[in-house]
Write a protein that holds these residues in place. Structure first.
Motif, PDB file in Angstrom:
ATOM      1  N   VAL A   7      24.024  10.634  59.529  1.00 44.70           N
ATOM      2  CA  VAL A   7      24.439  11.061  58.180  1.00 44.70           C
ATOM      3  C   VAL A   7      25.898  10.689  57.938  1.00 44.70           C
ATOM      4  N   MET A   8      26.736  10.996  58.915  1.00 46.96           N
ATOM      5  CA  MET A   8      28.166  10.707  58.753  1.00 46.96           C
ATOM      6  C   MET A   8      28.391   9.195  58.611  1.00 46.96           C
ATOM      7  N   ALA A   9      27.684   8.432  59.471  1.00 49.87           N
ATOM      8  CA  ALA A   9      27.842   6.977  59.421  1.00 49.87           C
ATOM      9  C   ALA A   9      27.356   6.445  58.085  1.00 49.87           C
ATOM     10  N   GLY A  10      26.211   6.965  57.640  1.00 50.81           N
ATOM     11  CA  GLY A  10      25.665   6.542  56.343  1.00 50.81           C
ATOM     12  C   GLY A  10      26.622   6.825  55.214  1.00 50.81           C
ATOM     13  N   LEU A  11      27.179   8.052  55.257  1.00 54.22           N
ATOM     14  CA  LEU A  11      28.160   8.435  54.226  1.00 54.22           C
ATOM     15  C   LEU A  11      29.352   7.488  54.233  1.00 54.22           C
ATOM     16  N   ALA A  12      29.829   7.190  55.459  1.00 50.06           N
ATOM     17  CA  ALA A  12      31.004   6.322  55.584  1.00 50.06           C
ATOM     18  C   ALA A  12      30.724   4.952  55.000  1.00 50.06           C
ATOM     19  N   ILE A  13      29.558   4.442  55.270  1.00 55.31           N
ATOM     20  CA  ILE A  13      29.208   3.107  54.768  1.00 55.31           C
ATOM     21  C   ILE A  13      29.098   3.135  53.244  1.00 55.31           C
ATOM     22  N   ALA A  14      28.398   4.173  52.729  1.00 48.50           N
ATOM     23  CA  ALA A  14      28.198   4.266  51.280  1.00 48.50           C
ATOM     24  C   ALA A  14      29.535   4.385  50.561  1.00 48.50           C
ATOM     25  N   LEU A  15      30.383   5.302  51.035  1.00 46.32           N
ATOM     26  CA  LEU A  15      31.677   5.509  50.362  1.00 46.32           C
ATOM     27  C   LEU A  15      32.566   4.276  50.487  1.00 46.32           C
ATOM     28  N   GLY A  16      32.485   3.641  51.682  1.00 47.48           N
ATOM     29  CA  GLY A  16      33.257   2.413  51.879  1.00 47.48           C
ATOM     30  C   GLY A  16      32.842   1.345  50.883  1.00 47.48           C
ATOM     31  N   ALA A  17      31.538   1.264  50.646  1.00 44.92           N
ATOM     32  CA  ALA A  17      31.036   0.275  49.689  1.00 44.92           C
ATOM     33  C   ALA A  17      31.569   0.587  48.290  1.00 44.92           C
ATOM     34  N   VAL A  18      31.556   1.897  47.928  1.00 46.68           N
ATOM     35  CA  VAL A  18      32.067   2.304  46.608  1.00 46.68           C
ATOM     36  C   VAL A  18      33.531   1.917  46.485  1.00 46.68           C
ATOM     37  N   LEU A  19      34.299   2.219  47.526  1.00 49.44           N
ATOM     38  CA  LEU A  19      35.734   1.908  47.483  1.00 49.44           C
ATOM     39  C   LEU A  19      35.970   0.408  47.371  1.00 49.44           C
ATOM     40  N   GLY A  20      35.187  -0.331  48.171  1.00 44.19           N
ATOM     41  CA  GLY A  20      35.328  -1.785  48.134  1.00 44.19           C
ATOM     42  C   GLY A  20      35.006  -2.353  46.765  1.00 44.19           C
ATOM     43  N   PHE A  21      33.941  -1.808  46.165  1.00 44.32           N
ATOM     44  CA  PHE A  21      33.558  -2.256  44.833  1.00 44.32           C
ATOM     45  C   PHE A  21      34.661  -1.940  43.820  1.00 44.32           C
ATOM     46  N   ALA A  22      35.211  -0.697  43.933  1.00 41.18           N
ATOM     47  CA  ALA A  22      36.258  -0.267  42.993  1.00 41.18           C
ATOM     48  C   ALA A  22      37.480  -1.162  43.132  1.00 41.18           C
ATOM     49  N   ALA A  23      37.814  -1.509  44.387  1.00 41.37           N
ATOM     50  CA  ALA A  23      38.997  -2.334  44.615  1.00 41.37           C
ATOM     51  C   ALA A  23      38.847  -3.688  43.937  1.00 41.37           C
ATOM     52  N   LEU A  24      37.647  -4.218  43.937  1.00 43.26           N
ATOM     53  CA  LEU A  24      37.427  -5.519  43.307  1.00 43.26           C
ATOM     54  C   LEU A  24      37.312  -5.383  41.788  1.00 43.26           C
TER      55      LEU A  24
END
Lengths: 179, 548
Positions: A7-24
């Protein structure tokens, strides 16, 4: 245990993807601080600060390479605005503020060499080789950059006179009359 | 009876109207010299169309409207243009401005003029005519009337208000005008209503002018004009555009807006009169009614030619000793005229002579005690004490947040201030600082744009030059190998042949001036040539060193 890690890993990946998308997606072009500082500077493009124009000076301030009190055309007012914007102490201007002026070409002396035209940072001088040059006064920022290149010293700075169009109400003061 | 509304705030300063209101309007006199400024209205100054030494007739245009927000200027009397240059004007700064001076000839000779038929004329043409007649609001703001009469580009105007409030103390020029020339005022109002397409026509007159109200009602009846002439309670600043709108219609002007935003247009009675003179008689705005009062012998209203010097006007009303200065306008909103020789302009409704007794110098400014009396009298529902603090501290951004620009500078706050703080002076200071900054900001934005373009242009020129050079080099390179070795040899051969031909030609050349000479001369020349050739042969042989 494993579920928790997943769950924690999944959350980290999902949020990381959101952040990465926002940065772009919401990427800011250029440095917004430079733009803000540049907006405060008077845009005379005179180089009296030691930088070749207002934008380079703004960049230097934003990087912390230049002090905020190097702009004589901005005056103390300008230093105050910069201090407010950057949240630093106000410093006295490191030069004497000059009255706002515009350049004036003595047409009797001008030889039409075009050197001043090349020096003008805002293209406010009109003329061609061996033709009379003249200043477009409304566009002149009073930077004085055209004065040194003139081989016949025909350019002078004329302070802008106060008239009804630029007159301002004075700060009210009570005049003390001698008894 | 119309239901009246109460605008917020307001004060009751002592009126001082009786001094000048009892005498009739004194007819115009012609001064020796008229000094007519080209900037008498809001907007672009008019552009002079006469030259030094020209003779002008009364009513002749001497400066034309320059741009949309502008209006024309006319010669108030006949005479010679004696000067076009900087001269004293009535302005709080005391700075000079461009004026056209006329040396009058006393003949007061009119230019040919006649009215126009406004009923058949097209609206745009009529507005252009109004502009060329030099009309501007005579209530004090001097906004070009042609623009105010244009209903396009805004909400439809449903109500036209004729402003006869004249709330400012001492001034009675509108009062006398309404008493004496009511019919023409209403004629003007009719034309205004026609141009604006307003359904309702109202007139508001303060109840301290009963004769004026009666005269206007009689005139309206006579003309059969559908106008509601209302007597309003006397309360300063009831004659302000927004205030009279509120009083008569109950409509509130939004913050930062004009009365036209709620469909109401307001015109001063003096402007309506001037409009009637211009359209019905073809007379441009060259004179106005001016109240000359205060510290003079005979306070009275004068019909005054624009350009008449104020000092001369005061002399006509009987100047008294110990006059300490002149206020243009009233004591609430007027300003001290720095030069008494300044001319009367379109906005001069009153020339108020001061003395120590009637206008003692303002007591010293004391600290603000935050009593908020100013708040209760402010007709614009502002917080004058806050605005004062912000203006004093030069915190202009905050002052604007507190709606500084809704301030109409009526002076109610300064009037009631127990600490005698010149509050309006602070607001004027703040306003002009803000305007100056905005102007500076605009010009610095333009400078930035121009500089950026300059850099872009230099870069572009560099690139273009490089591209040109590269293209040139390329063509050279491509052209060179096209010549094969045999071709080059052929070229060399051609060159060698040409050289040989040239040498042969040079050798075969004989002087041309020997043609047609007698035989003996020719043989003589041949002999000489032979000798020369011999000498040349000798000269060609190497010189042997002389032996001793």
């Amino acid at each position: 245990m494993l579920t928790a890690i997943l769950v924690m890993a999944g959350l980290a990946i999902a949020l990381g993807a959101v952040l990465g998308f926002a940065a772009l997606r919401y990427k800011v072009e250029g440095d917004p601080m430079v733009e803000k500082i540049d907006a405060v500077l008077p845009q005379t493009q005179c180089g009296q600060c030691g930088f070749p124009g207002c934008k380079p000076y703004a960049t230097a301030i934003a990087k912390g390479d230049a002090d905020i009190n190097l702009c004589p055309p901005g005056g103390d007012e300008g230093v105050k605005k910069l201090a407010e914007l950057l949240g630093v102490e106000v410093k006295p201007l490191n030069a004497e503020p000059k009255p706002k002026s515009v350049a004036f070409i003595d047409e009797n002396t001008c030889i039409g060499c075009t050197l001043c035209i090349q020096a003008c940072p805002v293209d406010a001088i009109l003329g061609a080789a061996k033709q009379m040059h003249t200043i477009i006064a409304s566009e002149c920022t009073g930077c004085e950059l055209c004065i040194p290149p003139c081989p016949v010293d025909c350019i002078s700075m004329v302070p802008i006179r106060e008239d009804l169009t630029n007159w301002k109400w004075r700060y009210p003061v009570f005049r003390i009359k001698p008894a | 009876m119309r239901e009246l509304h109460r605008f917020p705030g307001g004060v009751h300063p002592s009126e001082h109207k009786a001094e000048s209101s009892s005498r009739p309007i004194h007819e115009a006199f012609i001064p020796r010299k008229l000094v007519v400024p080209v900037r008498q209205h809001i907007g672009q100054p008019a552009k002079p169309v006469v030259e030094l030494g020209d003779r002008v007739l009364k009513g002749q245009m001497i400066a034309e409207a320059d741009g949309y927000v502008s209006t024309a200027i006319h010669a108030p009397s006949s005479g010679i243009i004696s000067e076009i240059g900087l001269a004293k004007v009535p302005h709080p700064s005391g700075l000079p401005d461009l004026c056209i001076s006329i040396e009058t000839d006393g003949k007061d000779e009119w230019i040919a003029h006649e009215g126009v038929d406004w009923r058949i004329m097209e609206a745009a043409a009529l507005r252009g005519y109004v502009r060329d007649m030099g009309l501007a609001g005579l209530g004090g703001a001097v906004f070009p009337s042609s623009i105010k009469l244009d209903p396009a580009g805004g909400p439809a105007i449903h109500t036209l208000i004729l402003n006869g409030g004249e709330c400012e103390p001492w001034i009675t020029c509108d009062d006398r005008l309404m008493q004496e020339r009511a019919e023409e005022i209403l004629e003007g109002a009719r034309i205004m209503q026609h141009l604006l397409g307003a359904q309702t026509l109202l007139a508001g007159i303060e109840d301290n002018k009963q004769e004026a109200i009666a005269a206007m009602r009689t005139a309206a009846e006579k003309l059969g004009l559908d106008i509601d002439i209302t007597s309003m309670p006397t309360l300063y600043p009831g004659g302000g555009g927004k205030q009279i709108t509120k009083t008569l219609t109950g409509l509130d002007t939004p913050s930062g807006g004009r009365t036209t935003d709620v469909g109401v247009q307001v015109f001063n009675v003096g402007t309506a009169y001037a409009l009637a003179r211009a359209i019905l008689h073809g007379e441009p705005l060259i004179s106005r009614i001016v109240t000359v009062t205060g510290h003079v012998l005979r306070p009275q209203n004068f019909e005054v030619l624009i350009g008449t010097q104020m000092s001369e006007l005061v002399m006509h009303a009987g100047d008294r000793e110990a006059m300490t200065g002149i206020i243009m306008g009233g004591p609430m909103m007027g300003f001290d005229v720095p030069n008494l020789d300044a001319p009367v302009v379109k906005s001069t409704n009153c020339v108020l002579a001061k003395s120590e007794e009637t206008f003692p110098p303002r007591p010293r400014e004391m600290p603000c005690i935050r009593c908020t009396q100013c708040v209760s009298v402010c007709p614009a529902v502002l917080q004058p004490q806050e605005l004062y603090w912000f203006a004093r501290a030069r915190n202009f951004g905050k002052a604007q947040e507190y709606h500084l620009f809704d301030c109409i500078e009526c002076g109610c706050c300064s009037y009631v201030c127990p600490s005698h703080i010149p509050l309006v002076d602070y607001y004027r200071f703040a306003k002009s600082e803000i305007w100056a900054r905005e102007k500076e900001k605009r010009s610095s934005d333009i400078a930035r744009e121009r500089h950026e373009f300059h850099l872009f242009r230099i870069e572009r020129e560099k690139k273009e030059k490089a591209a040109r050079l590269a293209a040139k080099a390329q063509t050279k390179k491509t052209e060179a190998p096209t010549l094969a070795p045999e071709e080059q040899d052929a070229k060399k051969k051609l060159i060698a042949e040409a050289l040989a031909r040239a040498q042969a030609k040079k050798a075969s050349i004989t002087p041309k001036n020997t043609d047609g000479l007698p035989e003996e001369k020719k043989t003589e020349i041949a002999e000489i040539e032979a000798r020369r050739a011999k000498i040349r042969e000798v000269a060609k042989q190497p010189v042997e060193p002389e032996k001793h």
